[in-house]
Design a protein around this motif. Structure first.
Motif, mmCIF file in Angstrom:
data_model
loop_
_atom_site.group_PDB
_atom_site.id
_atom_site.type_symbol
_atom_site.label_atom_id
_atom_site.label_comp_id
_atom_site.label_asym_id
_atom_site.label_seq_id
_atom_site.Cartn_x
_atom_site.Cartn_y
_atom_site.Cartn_z
ATOM 1 N N TYR A 167 0.866 -1.181 0.000
ATOM 2 C CA TYR A 167 0.000 0.000 0.000
ATOM 3 C C TYR A 167 0.903 1.231 0.000
ATOM 4 C CZ TYR A 167 -2.813 3.819 1.753
ATOM 5 O OH TYR A 167 -3.395 5.050 1.909
ATOM 6 N N GLY B 255 -7.976 1.688 -1.960
ATOM 7 C CA GLY B 255 -7.260 1.561 -0.691
ATOM 8 C C GLY B 255 -8.170 1.258 0.478
ATOM 9 N N VAL C 166 -8.512 -3.987 -0.914
ATOM 10 C CA VAL C 166 -7.086 -4.265 -1.021
ATOM 11 C C VAL C 166 -6.811 -5.766 -0.814
ATOM 12 C CG1 VAL C 166 -4.959 -3.927 0.301
ATOM 13 C CG2 VAL C 166 -6.251 -1.949 -0.467
ATOM 14 N N LEU D 261 -2.890 -0.241 7.406
ATOM 15 C CA LEU D 261 -2.826 -0.738 6.025
ATOM 16 C C LEU D 261 -1.466 -1.347 5.692
ATOM 17 C CD1 LEU D 261 -4.847 1.890 3.987
ATOM 18 C CD2 LEU D 261 -5.299 -0.558 4.111
#
Ligand SMILES: [Zn+2]
Length: 409
Positions: A50, A267, A272, A357
Motif C-alpha cells: 500500500y 485503498g 485491497v 494498512l
C-alpha cells in the motif's frame, strides 16, 4: 545480487545507463496472488504494497520521518501540486524530490491528469492535451503528455505515470472508447518524451472502463509497448462491485506475470485484500488519511468512529496490539476528546490508519509465503464483517474465482 543492507548504505544509488531500473522477483504465489520483491533505484519494496499519498510533497498530518518509522518504502506524490509549488524547475535544481524532502526510499508520481480533472471546474480534452482552469487562480493551463513527463522527469520519482484521458468510470459509449484509445496514443508520446529511462520507470495505465472489449483492446495495446510495470486505471469511481472485481481480474489475468501491477485509487481495506488475491501488487488511496480527518479509524472489526459519544467511555486503544504511536500511547476516550482539537487527532488517527494498512499488507504477504492465504483471508473477513453479520456476495464470488473458498458468517 545486491543485498538490502547494501542499498540502505547507499540510499541515493545511481542506476547505470542501459540498466532497467526495476527488478521484480516473485517469491511465492497462491493462484493469482503473489508475494514479491520489487527492486527500485531507492531500495527494495515488498509487495503487495500500500502506498500512502503525500499531497504537495508532504503527508497531510504525517511527516516523512514518521512515514519512515512506519516502515513505508514507497510513497506517492502528486505531480500536479508539485508542478505548481515548488515547481519542476526548482526540484530539478535541487536534485529532485527525494533530496528536497530528504526521503531516502522510493517515490511514485502520478501524471497530474486525474487531479487536474477532479480539481478543476472546467476542463477540455483534445488530441493535443487537456486545457483547464487552474483551481489556484483564474488562469488557463495546458497539460500535454510531453508536459507531464517533463515535470515527472524533473521531480525524479522512481516510478512515473503515463498521462491518460480521464473519464468517469461509469461513462459508456463513444466517449469511453475515445478516451481509452487516446490514452494509448498519448502513451506513445509519453514514451518519446521520457528522458530518464535508465532511472525512472514509466507505467502505462490500462483503461476501458467496465467494458470488457475496450479493456481487452487497451491491454493488448499497452502490453505491446513492453513497460517495466502496468497500472489499472479507471476503477473505484462508483461502479458496481461485481463490475469492479471482474475488470480487475480481467486485467491481472492478461498483464505479464513477471511485472508489477498497480491498481490506482483503491485503498479500502476489504478491496485491497480481495484485489491482492486477484493478483494486484500495488495500491494507493487517500481514503486512509481523509477518513482519519473525520475521526474514523481502521480496526480488525471494521471502521471505528471516534467521534461517536460511546468512544468517550472506552479506555482501550483503537486496536489492541497495534504498535503505532496512537495505540501505544492513547485510549479511544482521549482521542474522542482530542477530536475537538482537530489537528492532533487527525495526526494520530492518520498514523494509525496508515500503520494498519501497511501491516495488513505485510501480514497478507507473509500468509502467501507461508501457504496460508486461505486462512488469512477468511480470518480477516470474519473479523471485518462481524458487526454487519454477513460477507457481501461479490467478495465471496471474487475470492472463489481466486481459489479462496470463503465461509459465510
Ligand atoms: Zn494503532
Amino acid at each position: 545480487m545486491q543485498e538490502l543492507g547494501d542499498i540502505e548504505k547507499q540510499p541515493h544509488k545511481k542506476v547505470k545507463k542501459n540498466e532497467i531500473p526495476l527488478e521484480f522477483t516473485i517469491l511465492a504465489t497462491h493462484n493469482f496472488a503473489r508475494a514479491s520483491i520489487m527492486r527500485l533505484p531507492h531500495g527494495e519494496v515488498q509487495t503487495p504494497v500500500y502506498m500512502p499519498v503525500g499531497t504537495k510533497g508532504a503527508m497531510k498530518g504525517v511527516t516523512y520521518s514518521e512515514m519512515d518509522d512506519l516502515g513505508c518504502k514507497l510513497l506517492l506524490a502528486n505531480t500536479y501540486h508539485l508542478a505548481y509549488k515548488p515547481g519542476g524547475d526548482l526540484l530539478e535544481k535541487v536534485g529532485g524530490l527525494h533530496k528536497f524532502v530528504n526521503w531516502k526510499h522510493n517515490i511514485l508520481t502520478d501524471s497530474g491528469g486525474f487531479q487536474m480533472v477532479s480539481l478543476s471546474q472546467l476542463s477540455e480534452v483534445t488530441e493535443e492535451g487537456v486545457t483547464f482552469e487552474s483551481p489556484y487562480d483564474n488562469s488557463t493551463m495546458h497539460l500535454r503528455p510531453e508536459d507531464s513527463i517533463h515535470t515527472q522527469n524533473q521531480i525524479g520519482a522512481d516510478i512515473i505515470m503515463a498521462l491518460d484521458d480521464v473519464v468517469r468510470t461509469t461513462t459508456v459509449g463513444p466517449r469511453m472508447q475515445e478516451a481509452s484509445e487516446r490514452t494509448t496514443r498519448w502513451l506513445d508520446r509519453d514514451i518519446e518524451a521520457h528522458k530518464r529511462k535508465h532511472d525512472q520507470n514509466l507505467f502505462p495505465i490500462v483503461q476501458g472502463g467496465i467494458d470488457p472489449k475496450l479493456r481487452e483492446q487497451s491491454l493488448n495495446d499497452l502490453i505491446q509497448r513492453e513497460a517495466n510495470g502496468y497500472a489499472i486505471g479507471g476503477l473505484a469511481g462508483g461502479e458496481d462491485k461485481v463490475d469492479f472485481w471482474k475488470t480487475v481480474a480481467q486485467c491481472t489475468a492478461k498483464l505479464p506475470v513477471n511485472k508489477p501491477r498497480y491498481l490506482m485509487g483503491v485503498g479500502y481495506p476489504v478491496d485491497v485484500v480481495v484485489c491482492s488475491c486477484l493478483g494486484v501488487d500495488m495500491f494507493d488511496c487517500v481514503f486512509s488519511t481523509r477518513t482519519a480527518r473525520f475521526g474514523t479509524a481502521f480496526t480488525d472489526n471494521g471502521f471505528l468512529k471516534l467521534k461517536n459519544k460511546e468512544a468517550a467511555n472506552v479506555f482501550e486503544p483503537i486496536q489492541k496490539g497495534c504498535q503505532c504511536q496512537a495505540c501505544k500511547s492513547y485510549t479511544q476516550s482521549y482521542l474522542h476528546y482530542l477530536i475537538a482539537r482537530k489537528e492532533v487527532a487527525c495526526h494520530l488517527i492518520s498514523i494509525h490508519n496508515l500503520n494498519y494498512l501497511l501491516q495488513l499488507m505485510l501480514n497478507l504477504r507473509q500468509s502467501i509465503i507461508d501457504g496460508k492465504l486461505i486462512e488469512f483471508t477468511n480470518g480477516f473477513l470474519q473479523n471485518w464483517f462481524k458487526n454487519e453479520g454477513q460477507i457481501p456476495q461479490w467478495i465471496i464470488e471474487a475470492l472463489e474465482y481466486a481459489g479462496i473458498p470463503v465461509k459465510q458468517l
